[in-house]
Scaffold this motif. Structure first.
Motif, PDB file in Angstrom:
ATOM      1  N   VAL A  10       3.275  -6.746  -6.083  1.00  0.00           N
ATOM      2  CA  VAL A  10       4.522  -6.213  -6.441  1.00  0.00           C
ATOM      3  C   VAL A  10       4.621  -6.225  -8.067  1.00  0.00           C
ATOM      4  O   VAL A  10       5.167  -5.209  -8.528  1.00  0.00           O
ATOM      5  CB  VAL A  10       5.564  -7.177  -6.097  1.00  0.00           C
ATOM      6  CG1 VAL A  10       6.825  -6.973  -6.772  1.00  0.00           C
ATOM      7  CG2 VAL A  10       5.531  -7.029  -4.521  1.00  0.00           C
ATOM      8  N   ARG A  11       3.941  -7.113  -8.658  1.00  0.00           N
ATOM      9  CA  ARG A  11       3.773  -7.032 -10.302  1.00  0.00           C
ATOM     10  C   ARG A  11       3.071  -5.710 -10.496  1.00  0.00           C
ATOM     11  O   ARG A  11       3.511  -5.175 -11.525  1.00  0.00           O
ATOM     12  CB  ARG A  11       3.250  -8.299 -10.644  1.00  0.00           C
ATOM     13  CG  ARG A  11       2.723  -8.306 -12.122  1.00  0.00           C
ATOM     14  CD  ARG A  11       3.969  -8.222 -13.141  1.00  0.00           C
ATOM     15  NE  ARG A  11       4.783  -9.388 -13.041  1.00  0.00           N
ATOM     16  CZ  ARG A  11       5.767  -9.272 -13.583  1.00  0.00           C
ATOM     17  NH1 ARG A  11       6.540  -8.123 -14.069  1.00  0.00           N
ATOM     18  NH2 ARG A  11       6.728 -10.342 -13.591  1.00  0.00           N
ATOM     19  N   GLY A  12       1.952  -5.468 -10.106  1.00  0.00           N
ATOM     20  CA  GLY A  12       1.212  -4.322 -10.162  1.00  0.00           C
ATOM     21  C   GLY A  12       1.899  -3.198 -10.131  1.00  0.00           C
ATOM     22  O   GLY A  12       1.959  -2.337 -10.755  1.00  0.00           O
ATOM     23  N   TRP A  13       2.785  -2.717  -8.850  1.00  0.00           N
ATOM     24  CA  TRP A  13       3.487  -1.825  -8.904  1.00  0.00           C
ATOM     25  C   TRP A  13       4.676  -1.855  -9.773  1.00  0.00           C
ATOM     26  O   TRP A  13       4.911  -0.595 -10.297  1.00  0.00           O
ATOM     27  CB  TRP A  13       4.228  -1.900  -7.492  1.00  0.00           C
ATOM     28  CG  TRP A  13       3.248  -1.272  -6.290  1.00  0.00           C
ATOM     29  CD1 TRP A  13       2.576  -2.033  -5.392  1.00  0.00           C
ATOM     30  CD2 TRP A  13       2.731  -0.040  -6.313  1.00  0.00           C
ATOM     31  NE1 TRP A  13       1.850  -1.159  -4.569  1.00  0.00           N
ATOM     32  CE2 TRP A  13       1.793   0.000  -5.119  1.00  0.00           C
ATOM     33  CE3 TRP A  13       2.928   1.201  -6.956  1.00  0.00           C
ATOM     34  CZ2 TRP A  13       1.074   1.110  -4.726  1.00  0.00           C
ATOM     35  CZ3 TRP A  13       2.286   2.354  -6.408  1.00  0.00           C
ATOM     36  CH2 TRP A  13       1.521   2.217  -5.533  1.00  0.00           C
ATOM     37  N   SER A  14       5.279  -2.731 -10.299  1.00  0.00           N
ATOM     38  CA  SER A  14       6.237  -2.898 -11.204  1.00  0.00           C
ATOM     39  C   SER A  14       5.622  -2.200 -12.561  1.00  0.00           C
ATOM     40  O   SER A  14       6.257  -1.564 -13.332  1.00  0.00           O
ATOM     41  CB  SER A  14       6.650  -4.134 -11.703  1.00  0.00           C
ATOM     42  OG  SER A  14       7.569  -4.258 -12.623  1.00  0.00           O
ATOM     43  N   GLN A  57      14.674  -3.046   3.456  1.00  0.00           N
ATOM     44  CA  GLN A  57      13.961  -2.135   4.236  1.00  0.00           C
ATOM     45  C   GLN A  57      13.999  -0.626   3.844  1.00  0.00           C
ATOM     46  O   GLN A  57      14.043   0.152   4.653  1.00  0.00           O
ATOM     47  CB  GLN A  57      14.523  -2.162   6.031  1.00  0.00           C
ATOM     48  CG  GLN A  57      14.489  -3.558   6.259  1.00  0.00           C
ATOM     49  CD  GLN A  57      14.661  -3.758   7.931  1.00  0.00           C
ATOM     50  OE1 GLN A  57      14.989  -3.018   8.413  1.00  0.00           O
ATOM     51  NE2 GLN A  57      14.537  -4.926   8.317  1.00  0.00           N
ATOM     52  N   TRP A  58      14.107  -0.378   2.512  1.00  0.00           N
ATOM     53  CA  TRP A  58      13.765   0.885   2.178  1.00  0.00           C
ATOM     54  C   TRP A  58      12.437   1.423   2.461  1.00  0.00           C
ATOM     55  O   TRP A  58      11.606   0.578   2.280  1.00  0.00           O
ATOM     56  CB  TRP A  58      14.133   0.915   0.536  1.00  0.00           C
ATOM     57  CG  TRP A  58      15.357   0.850  -0.166  1.00  0.00           C
ATOM     58  CD1 TRP A  58      16.336   0.118   0.396  1.00  0.00           C
ATOM     59  CD2 TRP A  58      15.602   1.081  -1.507  1.00  0.00           C
ATOM     60  NE1 TRP A  58      17.349   0.112  -0.476  1.00  0.00           N
ATOM     61  CE2 TRP A  58      16.921   0.774  -1.491  1.00  0.00           C
ATOM     62  CE3 TRP A  58      15.275   1.961  -2.251  1.00  0.00           C
ATOM     63  CZ2 TRP A  58      17.780   1.162  -2.800  1.00  0.00           C
ATOM     64  CZ3 TRP A  58      15.695   2.200  -3.344  1.00  0.00           C
ATOM     65  CH2 TRP A  58      17.010   1.899  -3.686  1.00  0.00           C
ATOM     66  N   PRO A  59      12.157   2.871   2.650  1.00  0.00           N
ATOM     67  CA  PRO A  59      10.821   3.015   2.773  1.00  0.00           C
ATOM     68  C   PRO A  59      10.143   2.791   1.534  1.00  0.00           C
ATOM     69  O   PRO A  59      10.653   2.776   0.324  1.00  0.00           O
ATOM     70  CB  PRO A  59      11.270   4.538   2.898  1.00  0.00           C
ATOM     71  CG  PRO A  59      12.372   4.867   3.111  1.00  0.00           C
ATOM     72  CD  PRO A  59      13.238   3.583   2.637  1.00  0.00           C
ATOM     73  N   VAL A  60       8.886   2.476   1.605  1.00  0.00           N
ATOM     74  CA  VAL A  60       8.052   2.043   0.382  1.00  0.00           C
ATOM     75  C   VAL A  60       7.957   3.079  -0.824  1.00  0.00           C
ATOM     76  O   VAL A  60       8.231   2.899  -1.856  1.00  0.00           O
ATOM     77  CB  VAL A  60       6.699   1.544   0.999  1.00  0.00           C
ATOM     78  CG1 VAL A  60       5.793   1.397  -0.358  1.00  0.00           C
ATOM     79  CG2 VAL A  60       6.577   0.288   1.891  1.00  0.00           C
ATOM     80  N   ALA A 108       0.841  -1.140  -0.006  1.00  0.00           N
ATOM     81  CA  ALA A 108      -0.160  -0.044   0.253  1.00  0.00           C
ATOM     82  C   ALA A 108       0.824   1.239  -0.027  1.00  0.00           C
ATOM     83  O   ALA A 108       1.796   1.349   0.789  1.00  0.00           O
ATOM     84  CB  ALA A 108      -0.909   0.022   1.173  1.00  0.00           C
ATOM     85  N   HIS A 109       0.729   2.069  -0.919  1.00  0.00           N
ATOM     86  CA  HIS A 109       1.238   3.481  -1.115  1.00  0.00           C
ATOM     87  C   HIS A 109       0.460   4.420  -1.520  1.00  0.00           C
ATOM     88  O   HIS A 109      -0.100   4.301  -2.702  1.00  0.00           O
ATOM     89  CB  HIS A 109       2.567   3.383  -1.886  1.00  0.00           C
ATOM     90  CG  HIS A 109       3.204   4.378  -2.067  1.00  0.00           C
ATOM     91  ND1 HIS A 109       3.880   4.972  -0.911  1.00  0.00           N
ATOM     92  CD2 HIS A 109       3.647   5.301  -3.096  1.00  0.00           C
ATOM     93  CE1 HIS A 109       4.570   6.238  -1.295  1.00  0.00           C
ATOM     94  NE2 HIS A 109       4.477   6.139  -2.644  1.00  0.00           N
ATOM     95  N   ASN A 110       0.264   5.748  -0.894  1.00  0.00           N
ATOM     96  CA  ASN A 110      -0.425   6.752  -1.626  1.00  0.00           C
ATOM     97  C   ASN A 110      -1.891   6.399  -1.739  1.00  0.00           C
ATOM     98  O   ASN A 110      -2.359   6.879  -2.896  1.00  0.00           O
ATOM     99  CB  ASN A 110       0.173   7.746  -2.540  1.00  0.00           C
ATOM    100  CG  ASN A 110       1.455   8.371  -2.520  1.00  0.00           C
ATOM    101  OD1 ASN A 110       1.682   8.737  -1.382  1.00  0.00           O
ATOM    102  ND2 ASN A 110       2.368   8.548  -3.298  1.00  0.00           N
ATOM    103  N   GLY A 111      -2.459   5.576  -1.015  1.00  0.00           N
ATOM    104  CA  GLY A 111      -3.800   5.424  -1.027  1.00  0.00           C
ATOM    105  C   GLY A 111      -4.081   4.166  -2.135  1.00  0.00           C
ATOM    106  O   GLY A 111      -5.285   3.925  -2.351  1.00  0.00           O
ATOM    107  N   ILE A 112      -2.957   3.772  -2.722  1.00  0.00           N
ATOM    108  CA  ILE A 112      -3.264   2.536  -3.732  1.00  0.00           C
ATOM    109  C   ILE A 112      -2.921   1.292  -3.178  1.00  0.00           C
ATOM    110  O   ILE A 112      -1.306   1.182  -2.571  1.00  0.00           O
ATOM    111  CB  ILE A 112      -2.444   2.798  -4.850  1.00  0.00           C
ATOM    112  CG1 ILE A 112      -3.249   4.326  -5.594  1.00  0.00           C
ATOM    113  CG2 ILE A 112      -2.519   1.638  -5.864  1.00  0.00           C
ATOM    114  CD1 ILE A 112      -2.027   4.699  -6.812  1.00  0.00           C
ATOM    115  N   THR A 113      -3.333   0.014  -3.091  1.00  0.00           N
ATOM    116  CA  THR A 113      -2.903  -1.159  -2.621  1.00  0.00           C
ATOM    117  C   THR A 113      -2.510  -2.114  -3.965  1.00  0.00           C
ATOM    118  O   THR A 113      -3.815  -2.102  -4.726  1.00  0.00           O
ATOM    119  CB  THR A 113      -3.683  -1.915  -1.668  1.00  0.00           C
ATOM    120  OG1 THR A 113      -3.925  -0.899  -0.672  1.00  0.00           O
ATOM    121  CG2 THR A 113      -3.210  -3.112  -1.177  1.00  0.00           C
TER     122      THR A 113
END
Length: 152
Positions: free
Chosen positions: A118-122, A139-142, A110-115
């Motif tokens: 990993v494939r979708g974020w890619s 452990q990078w910030p998302v 989840a980031h900026n209101g979107i969940t």
């Protein structure tokens, strides 16, 4: 060294004592000495000859996971379940424990209101899934993991 770890008097004062212990305890040229308790000293009761993989499994910063009464580090379980360590690490940071680290069907971020997966974020960012997983496992910030170096 800096952690106060020392070599026992028996070994520091006698190469022969160390050599004899080594050959009696499985020394071969492809192994390195490893402390069973990484907080303990180099001494006969706390040392063994180990492979690089065994050494890596004995680091103090490993995350230990217990499943069915058996405790291993996260990397060992991930290998056994066929899950990327980065995926298991993200799940752990999201609060999952035990077998759920390795059996959850779809990991979401989840980031900026979107969940999304990993494939979708890619697909959204142009960053390879393996890169996102690696960043999360380190452990990078998302937000940084999903934006730094993005091609879109």
């Amino acid at each position: 060294g800096g952690k106060g770890v020392v070599v026992c008097e028996e070994w520091s004062s006698s190469y022969e004592a160390f050599r004899d212990w080594s050959f009696a305890n499985g020394y071969t040229d492809d192994l390195t000495i490893d402390r069973v308790d990484s907080n303990g000293n180099y001494e006969p009761g706390n040392c063994r000859w180990a492979t690089d993989a065994e050494q890596g499994n004995n680091k103090r910063n490993n995350v230990k996971v217990t499943i069915g009464g058996v405790t291993k580090n996260m990397t060992e379980w991930a290998r056994e379940y066929g899950v990327q360590v980065g995926t298991a690490s993200l799940r752990h940071r999201q609060g999952l424990r035990g077998e759920a680290l390795f059996k959850t069907s779809k990991l979401t971020i989840a980031h900026n209101g979107i969940t999304d997966t990993v494939r979708g974020w890619s697909d959204r960012t142009g960053i390879k899934p393996s890169t996102i997983s690696m960043r999360i496992s380190k452990q990078w910030p998302v937000g940084k993991a999903l934006t730094q170096g993005a091609s879109k």
